[in-house]
Design an enzyme around this catalytic site. Structure first.
Site, short mmCIF file in Angstrom:
data_model
loop_
_atom_site.label_atom_id
_atom_site.label_comp_id
_atom_site.label_asym_id
_atom_site.label_seq_id
_atom_site.Cartn_x
_atom_site.Cartn_y
_atom_site.Cartn_z
NE ARG A 168 -2.54 -1.41 3.32
CZ ARG A 168 -2.37 -2.66 3.76
NH1 ARG A 168 -2.75 -3.67 3.02
NH2 ARG A 168 -1.82 -2.89 4.94
CD GLU B 157 0.83 -9.13 18.08
OE1 GLU B 157 0.42 -8.50 17.10
OE2 GLU B 157 0.12 -9.44 19.06
#
Ligand code: AMP
Length: 176
Positions: free
Chosen positions: A62, A99
């Site tokens: 993006r 994460e």
């Protein structure tokens, strides 16, 4: 209405994507609004034309959207940072922790000519891990980090704190 308010109105929050607990900020409605999309490019240009920027690095995928529009508007080169294995010529790679697990991004080894002042652009700043990886690649490829540009910053995740050690110039059109 300000550009900030128009972006806030247009962004779609998608809860629990791509996993439970995450509210995904979907920017695809902004792309359907031609006037807004073009005004975003102009707002980014208005901010960054006050700095010495020689090239824009956009982060897959993006970051390619307004990163390239901004490069066109500023008449400077656009350079993609991509996920591992996508760039065809010789690359530098940088891996970083997510994460869960890790990710690796790459830049073409010949991305810059001389020591260019490089603006790093992505759609959204969360923890800052992705932008740090891009900053490391810019340095590896001989560029100088001139600033960081985002449409949206999730300020409660303190990503900007992490980026400051590369460059204090961090700009977002919207902050949540
Ligand atoms: P980070 O490395 O944590 O700063 O994450 C930034 C990258 O993940 C950007 O490329 C974003 O497009 C994407 N991202 C992270 N969190 C979100 C979110 N809540 N909504 C949309 N994109 C996100």
């Amino acid at each position: 209405m300000t550009i900030t308010d128009r972006i806030i109105q247009s962004i779609r929050d998608v809860p629990d994507f791509p996993k439970p607990g995450i509210i995904f900020k979907d920017i695809t409605p902004l792309l359907k609004d031609v006037q807004l999309s073009s005004d975003i490019t102009q707002a980014l240009k208005q901010h960054w034309e006050n700095y010495r920027i020689d090239a824009i690095v956009g982060i897959e995928s993006r970051g390619f959207i307004w990163g390239n529009s901004l490069a066109q508007a500023m008449k400077i080169p656009f350079i993609p940072v991509r996920k591992k294995g996508k760039l065809p010529a010789e690359t530098f790679a940088h891996s970083y922790d997510l994460e869960y697990g890790s990710a690796e991004v790459e830049i073409h080894a010949d991305a810059f000519e001389g020591q260019m002042n490089v603006l790093i652009h992505d759609d959204l700043l969360a923890t800052g891990g992705t932008a740090v990886a891009a900053a490391e690649l810019v340095k590896r490829a001989g560029g100088k980090v001139a600033g960081f540009s985002f449409l949206v910053e999730l300020s409660f995740l303190n990503g900007a704190e992490t980026l400051k050690k590369y460059k204090e110039e961090i700009h977002s059109l919207v902050s949540f």
